[in-house]
Enzyme design. Structure first.
Site, PDB file in Angstrom:
ATOM      1  N   LYS A   1     -11.497  47.591  13.760  1.00 13.13           N
ATOM      2  CA  LYS A   1     -11.657  48.113  14.818  1.00 13.13           C
ATOM      3  C   LYS A   1     -11.669  49.530  14.874  1.00 13.13           C
ATOM      4  CE  LYS A   1      -8.903  44.782  17.627  1.00 13.13           C
ATOM      5  NZ  LYS A   1      -7.950  44.671  18.381  1.00 13.13           N
TER       6      LYS A   1
ATOM      7  N   ASP B   1      -8.506  44.810  25.209  1.00 14.67           N
ATOM      8  CA  ASP B   1      -6.833  44.519  25.146  1.00 14.67           C
ATOM      9  C   ASP B   1      -6.056  44.817  26.312  1.00 14.67           C
ATOM     10  OD1 ASP B   1      -7.334  42.855  23.066  1.00 14.67           O
ATOM     11  OD2 ASP B   1      -6.655  44.499  21.521  1.00 14.67           O
TER      12      ASP B   1
ATOM     13  N   GLY C   1       6.907  48.634  20.911  1.00 13.59           N
ATOM     14  CA  GLY C   1       5.612  48.222  20.053  1.00 13.59           C
ATOM     15  C   GLY C   1       4.920  49.759  19.942  1.00 13.59           C
TER      16      GLY C   1
ATOM     17  N   TYR D   1       1.388  35.623  21.881  1.00 12.86           N
ATOM     18  CA  TYR D   1       0.932  34.017  22.469  1.00 12.86           C
ATOM     19  C   TYR D   1       1.083  32.895  21.611  1.00 12.86           C
ATOM     20  CZ  TYR D   1      -3.167  35.275  19.773  1.00 12.86           C
ATOM     21  OH  TYR D   1      -3.862  35.733  18.560  1.00 12.86           O
TER      22      TYR D   1
HETATM   23  P1  NAD Z   1       0.231  45.758  14.686  1.00 11.22           P
HETATM   24  O1  NAD Z   1       0.388  44.981  13.091  1.00 11.22           O
HETATM   25  O2  NAD Z   1      -0.742  46.496  14.973  1.00 11.22           O
HETATM   26  O3  NAD Z   1       1.660  46.204  15.257  1.00 11.22           O
HETATM   27  C1  NAD Z   1       3.129  45.363  14.835  1.00 11.22           C
HETATM   28  C2  NAD Z   1       4.138  46.063  15.754  1.00 11.22           C
HETATM   29  O4  NAD Z   1       5.206  45.254  15.561  1.00 11.22           O
HETATM   30  C3  NAD Z   1       4.603  47.422  15.329  1.00 11.22           C
HETATM   31  O5  NAD Z   1       4.956  48.145  16.675  1.00 11.22           O
HETATM   32  C4  NAD Z   1       5.691  46.902  14.318  1.00 11.22           C
HETATM   33  O6  NAD Z   1       6.809  48.224  14.374  1.00 11.22           O
HETATM   34  C5  NAD Z   1       6.445  46.000  15.429  1.00 11.22           C
HETATM   35  N1  NAD Z   1       7.116  45.082  14.617  1.00 11.22           N
HETATM   36  C6  NAD Z   1       6.798  44.086  13.633  1.00 11.22           C
HETATM   37  N2  NAD Z   1       7.924  43.126  13.333  1.00 11.22           N
HETATM   38  C7  NAD Z   1       8.798  43.704  14.031  1.00 11.22           C
HETATM   39  C8  NAD Z   1      10.232  43.330  14.210  1.00 11.22           C
HETATM   40  N3  NAD Z   1      10.809  42.057  13.576  1.00 11.22           N
HETATM   41  N4  NAD Z   1      10.901  43.671  15.132  1.00 11.22           N
HETATM   42  C9  NAD Z   1      10.432  44.874  15.741  1.00 11.22           C
HETATM   43  N5  NAD Z   1       9.384  45.230  15.678  1.00 11.22           N
HETATM   44  C10 NAD Z   1       8.595  44.656  14.860  1.00 11.22           C
HETATM   45  O7  NAD Z   1       0.122  44.299  15.531  1.00 11.22           O
HETATM   46  P2  NAD Z   1      -0.542  44.069  16.854  1.00 11.22           P
HETATM   47  O8  NAD Z   1      -1.976  43.487  16.545  1.00 11.22           O
HETATM   48  O9  NAD Z   1      -0.121  45.166  17.611  1.00 11.22           O
HETATM   49  O10 NAD Z   1       0.103  42.441  17.339  1.00 11.22           O
HETATM   50  C11 NAD Z   1       1.415  42.724  17.864  1.00 11.22           C
HETATM   51  C12 NAD Z   1       1.677  41.351  18.514  1.00 11.22           C
HETATM   52  O11 NAD Z   1       0.846  41.221  19.742  1.00 11.22           O
HETATM   53  C13 NAD Z   1       1.420  40.022  17.823  1.00 11.22           C
HETATM   54  O12 NAD Z   1       2.191  38.850  18.094  1.00 11.22           O
HETATM   55  C14 NAD Z   1      -0.126  39.797  18.096  1.00 11.22           C
HETATM   56  O13 NAD Z   1      -0.479  38.358  18.125  1.00 11.22           O
HETATM   57  C15 NAD Z   1       0.128  39.949  19.627  1.00 11.22           C
HETATM   58  N6  NAD Z   1      -1.297  40.415  20.207  1.00 11.22           N
HETATM   59  C16 NAD Z   1      -1.810  39.757  21.416  1.00 11.22           C
HETATM   60  C17 NAD Z   1      -2.801  40.084  22.029  1.00 11.22           C
HETATM   61  C18 NAD Z   1      -3.089  39.299  23.265  1.00 11.22           C
HETATM   62  O14 NAD Z   1      -4.419  39.284  23.686  1.00 11.22           O
HETATM   63  N7  NAD Z   1      -2.226  38.552  23.871  1.00 11.22           N
HETATM   64  C19 NAD Z   1      -3.578  41.061  21.564  1.00 11.22           C
HETATM   65  C20 NAD Z   1      -3.400  41.632  20.223  1.00 11.22           C
HETATM   66  C21 NAD Z   1      -2.192  41.201  19.574  1.00 11.22           C
END
Ligand code: NAD
Length: 300
Positions: free
Chosen positions: A71, A107, A131, A235
């Protein structure tokens, strides 16, 4: 419709992509809206991103969805970026037009749209987002672009923390009228203080995501008031512990991440084709069919 010599193509790049639901969703929607396109997924590693993008341009690909780890690299390669993609520094949707790459990030658009569909708006609101990764940054940026008044970002003091500070700086420099403050998630007193000031609470961390489905970052459920909006980006599972507890405490709007996922796909489809997936109920039909087939176990 059948593939022929004039069929145009769209695709997903990133790695892994084998589990992605995007080819099924887009191909279903192309059929339903009678558009002569196909959608494929290509497994592309970070070090092959530039080569893959040049090849797609040379082959006349109409548009590309981008997932991790490509990305950020694709945002660097784009000729033009939407405001959101520029602030986020990452693209998940690219349109190829006259040999030029126009990069977007849907997103955050999907997240805000999903809230709106459920009767909540970010305009003039105070929002706490837990986050600082990809999903969180997109949500923070889009909320700012759509008129949020204050954004409080909480993240653990891990490698993502600097990203939160960077996002706060970028938003405050580029988007007038919004304040962004960043705090460590470990400071639970500050977290509850800021949540009490907020209209909307968002979890965009991996907390609550399988296999950590018994986890919620909110231990004091008394912060959940009926008019408080709670939304999760996670999700899988469909309903996280955070959302279950918010609903049980009486929050009228408590949303899992599937709606964000659907609406970001709808936004990308609209950018690609100028056509809404809603026109022929593609999105609704596709997910209802899919839900029936795999009883909610799908791995988009
Ligand atoms: P990423 O790896 O870019 O970021 C991870 C984040 O989670 C960071 O802020 C990290 O500090 C935090 N983190 C990880 N484990 C943790 C814990 N145990 N306690 C507290 N904080 C914690 O990941 P991402 O791509 O931003 O994804 C995050 C979540 O969002 C995932 O579950 C992913 O599936 C979901 N997501 C959903 C959509 C959607 O369209 N609904 C889109 C993207 C990501």
């Amino acid at each position: 419709m059948e593939i022929n010599g004039r069929t145009g193509f769209f695709c997903l790049i990133g790695s892994p992509v084998g589990h992605s639901g995007s080819p099924a969703m887009y191909n279903y929607s192309f059929q339903k809206t009678e558009q002569d396109y196909v959608y494929l997924a290509f497994d592309v590693d970070l070090d092959k991103t530039e080569e893959a993008v040049s090849a797609l341009k040379a082959l006349g690909c109409k548009g590309v969805n981008v997932t991790m780890p490509c990305k950020t690299k694709v945002a660097e390669l784009a000729d033009e970026l939407s405001d959101a993609a520029e602030l986020i520094g990452a693209c998940n949707t690219v349109v190829v037009k006259d040999g030029k790459l126009h990069g977007h990030n849907t997103d955050g658009i999907g997240f805000v749209r999903n809230l709106k569909e459920h009767g909540a708006d970010v305009k003039d609101k105070v929002i706490t987002v837990m986050g600082a990764g990809g999903a969180a940054t997109a949500i923070q940026v889009q909320a700012a672009l759509e008129g949020a008044k204050k954004i409080y970002i909480f993240n653990c003091k891990d490698k993502f923390y600097a990203n939160a500070e960077n996002t706060a700086r970028k938003i405050e420099n580029k988007v007038p009228g919004v304040t962004v403050e960043v705090y460590p998630l470990e400071d639970s007193q500050k977290l509850y203080e800021k949540i009490k000031e907020s209209d909307i609470l968002v979890n965009a961390t991996k907390s609550g995501m399988k296999p950590a489905e018994d986890e919620s970052l909110i231990k004091d459920v008394s912060v959940f008031q009926p008019d408080f909006v709670v939304a999760d980006a996670v999700y899988n599972p469909r309903e996280t512990k955070l959302i279950r507890e918010a609903k049980a405490a009486g929050c009228k709007i408590a949303l899992g991440g599937i709606g964000m996922l659907l609406w970001q796909g709808e936004a990308a489809f609209r950018i690609f084709t100028g056509e809404s997936m809603l026109r022929r109920k593609c999105m609704k039909d596709f997910f209802e069919d899919k839900e029936k087939k795999d009883s909610g176990q799908h791995g988009i």
